[in-house]
Design an enzyme around this catalytic site. Structure first.
Site, PDB file in Angstrom:
ATOM      1  N   GLU A 166       0.828  -1.214   0.000  1.00  0.00           N
ATOM      2  CA  GLU A 166       0.000   0.000   0.000  1.00  0.00           C
ATOM      3  C   GLU A 166       0.862   1.264   0.000  1.00  0.00           C
ATOM      4  O   GLU A 166       0.494   2.264  -0.609  1.00  0.00           O
ATOM      5  CB  GLU A 166      -0.951  -0.011   1.198  1.00  0.00           C
ATOM      6  N   HIS A 169       1.699   2.305  -3.447  1.00  0.00           N
ATOM      7  CA  HIS A 169       0.653   3.093  -4.115  1.00  0.00           C
ATOM      8  C   HIS A 169       0.732   4.564  -3.696  1.00  0.00           C
ATOM      9  O   HIS A 169       0.444   5.459  -4.501  1.00  0.00           O
ATOM     10  CB  HIS A 169      -0.727   2.526  -3.778  1.00  0.00           C
ATOM     11  N   GLU A 246      -0.413  -3.044  -9.771  1.00  0.00           N
ATOM     12  CA  GLU A 246      -0.378  -4.064  -8.720  1.00  0.00           C
ATOM     13  C   GLU A 246       0.936  -4.831  -8.754  1.00  0.00           C
ATOM     14  O   GLU A 246       1.516  -5.147  -7.715  1.00  0.00           O
ATOM     15  CB  GLU A 246      -1.570  -5.019  -8.865  1.00  0.00           C
TER      16      GLU A 246
END
Length: 452
Positions: A166, A169, A246
């Site tokens: 995360e 991102h 991803e």
């Protein structure tokens, strides 16, 4: 590519998203135009009517624009809006259980290591599946959301892999793109919602003359069908935008932690367990999650926002980390060497501006170990205090007190007593004595913890 270049690249990706979005609008305009010709009994005699086409195009573009702009304005406050829509609650240290405190510790360690703000953490208490997401327009308003099932089923190494994913991102600018995607695709969904409203008005109005026109609900049904096409287009766009991101986030998580087994363990558990969410908001935010948040559907390979788990496991397993330094043990981290303490922003050296810029958002095993070592030196009162608003304010004031010139310090305290409650001033003085005994290298990480 440094952190700021990643943010610029994300803005370029937003332009590509708008291109795909415009293509979807063009397809929907043509579909609505053809449906209008049939509803007015003009097709198949007439296939081209400029007046009707301009009218349909104008109304469609306005409807989609209104829906998209409304959603984008609604999301202006950042990732917390998405987290709350999904049923998340802000995780506060003094109200968190043991699992929640472990999660907060990992997030803080990763933030200190990467040199960015500590994001707020939201817990999706009702979600028993394994999943997580990062949302926000920038690192300053970023949040990380984690399901209760993630805390229940993962060990610390696996949870660290998820949080590293995360943080990728956040660092690579994917969050801004993801929120733009939510806003833009809401406009396409607005067509479906309009059709649903007209369907509910069935039998009340008619389009055209009484003898030739068709019921309004029939046009609503057509809009629902066209809106469904838009929904599929939206899923295609999300799949096109998010799949490669991803793979990048998986690779970055391994780069951050140098522990591919942690991330592989999570992905293997997802093969046997569930990652789907029960929240109705999961459809709009499906591309933000660590794993697939939706039920399997027709054309899963085409419309899925995530690569196949087997492919993700294969790629993570294929990353060459054998020559990279291993993460230190917990005991080693509690006794950091002088060399480790000269790394990151808290180091005892004079870096150039270019070095500082290139280090923001750059997480190495050494940075991560260094962050854990620094945080382990913090007294519990300061670490917990940094997570609570009033104590965090006291920490900020205490850090600003002049420790060398007593006269200046007395003037500062006198000013504080004039503008702040007495309890906050006393808390500041109490924490100041603790902070004065800390290694100076810990002061900046303490600021990072207190700012959120």
């Amino acid at each position: 590519m440094n952190f700021f270049e990643h943010q610029d690249r994300a803005r370029q990706n937003t332009q590509q998203l708008i291109g795909l979005f415009s293509l979807s609008i063009a397809v929907m305009i043509m579909a609505i135009y053809i449906a209008t010709l049939f509803l007015f009994r003009m097709a198949p005699r007439v296939w081209w009517h400029p007046g009707i086409f301009i009218y349909v195009a104008g109304i469609t573009i306005i409807a989609i624009a209104v829906g998209s702009l409304y959603k984008i304005a609604y999301l202006r406050e950042g990732g917390s809006v998405i987290a709350e829509e999904l049923g998340g609650r802000l995780l506060i240290a003094d109200m968190a259980d043991e699992q929640g405190r472990i999660l907060l510790n990992i997030v803080e360690e990763m933030a200190i290591a990467s040199g960015i703000c500590v994001p707020e953490v939201y817990l999706l208490e009702r979600e028993t599946s394994i999943n997580a997401f990062a949302a926000g327009f920038s690192p300053n308003d970023a949040v990380i959301g984690v399901t209760r099932g993630t805390l229940q089923h993962l060990n610390r190494d696996e949870l660290q892999g998820v949080i590293g994913h995360e943080f990728s991102h956040i660092i690579n600018g994917d969050m801004r793109l993801n929120l733009r995607l939510v806003g833009l695709l809401h406009g396409i969904l607005f067509i479906y919602l309009t059709g649903e409203l007209l369907w509910r008005l069935r039998g009340t109005f008619r389009l055209g003359k009484e003898d030739k026109g068709l019921p309004l609900w029939a046009f609503g049904l057509a809009l629902m069908a066209i809106g469904s096409i838009g929904l599929l287009s939206g899923r295609l766009i999300k799949a096109a935008v998010s799949r490669q991101r991803e793979f990048l986030a998986d690779a970055s998580a391994v780069q951050f932690t140098r522990n591919p087994n942690g991330l592989t363990g999570v992905l293997e558990k997802l093969q046997k367990m569930d990652s789907r969410l029960i929240s109705p908001g999961a459809e709009a935010a499906s591309h933000m999650f660590f794993g697939n948040a939706l039920n399997p559907s027709f054309g899963e390979n085409m419309f899925s926002t995530h690569p196949a788990l087997a492919e993700r496991i294969r790629r993570v397993g294929g990353l060459n980390v054998s020559n990279l330094p291993a993460m230190p043990s917990r005991n080693q981290m509690r006794s950091p060497s002088q060399e480790s303490l000269t790394m990151g922003f808290a180091g005892g050296f004079s870096p150039t501006p270019e070095q500082i810029v290139n280090q923001v958002g750059s997480v190495t095993p050494e940075h991560f170990a260094h962050a854990q070592a620094l945080l382990s030196q913090l007294p519990e009162s300061l670490r917990l205090g940094a997570r609570e608003q009033e104590s965090a304010m006291a920490i900020a004031f205490a850090l600003a007190l002049d420790t060398e010139n007593i006269e200046i310090q007395e003037r500062q305290i006198a000013w504080l007593r004039e503008v702040q409650p007495a309890e906050l001033v006393e808390k500041t003085l109490e924490l100041s004595s603790e902070i004065s005994q800390l290694d100076p290298k810990i002061r900046l990480p303490l600021v990072d913890l207190a700012v959120p």
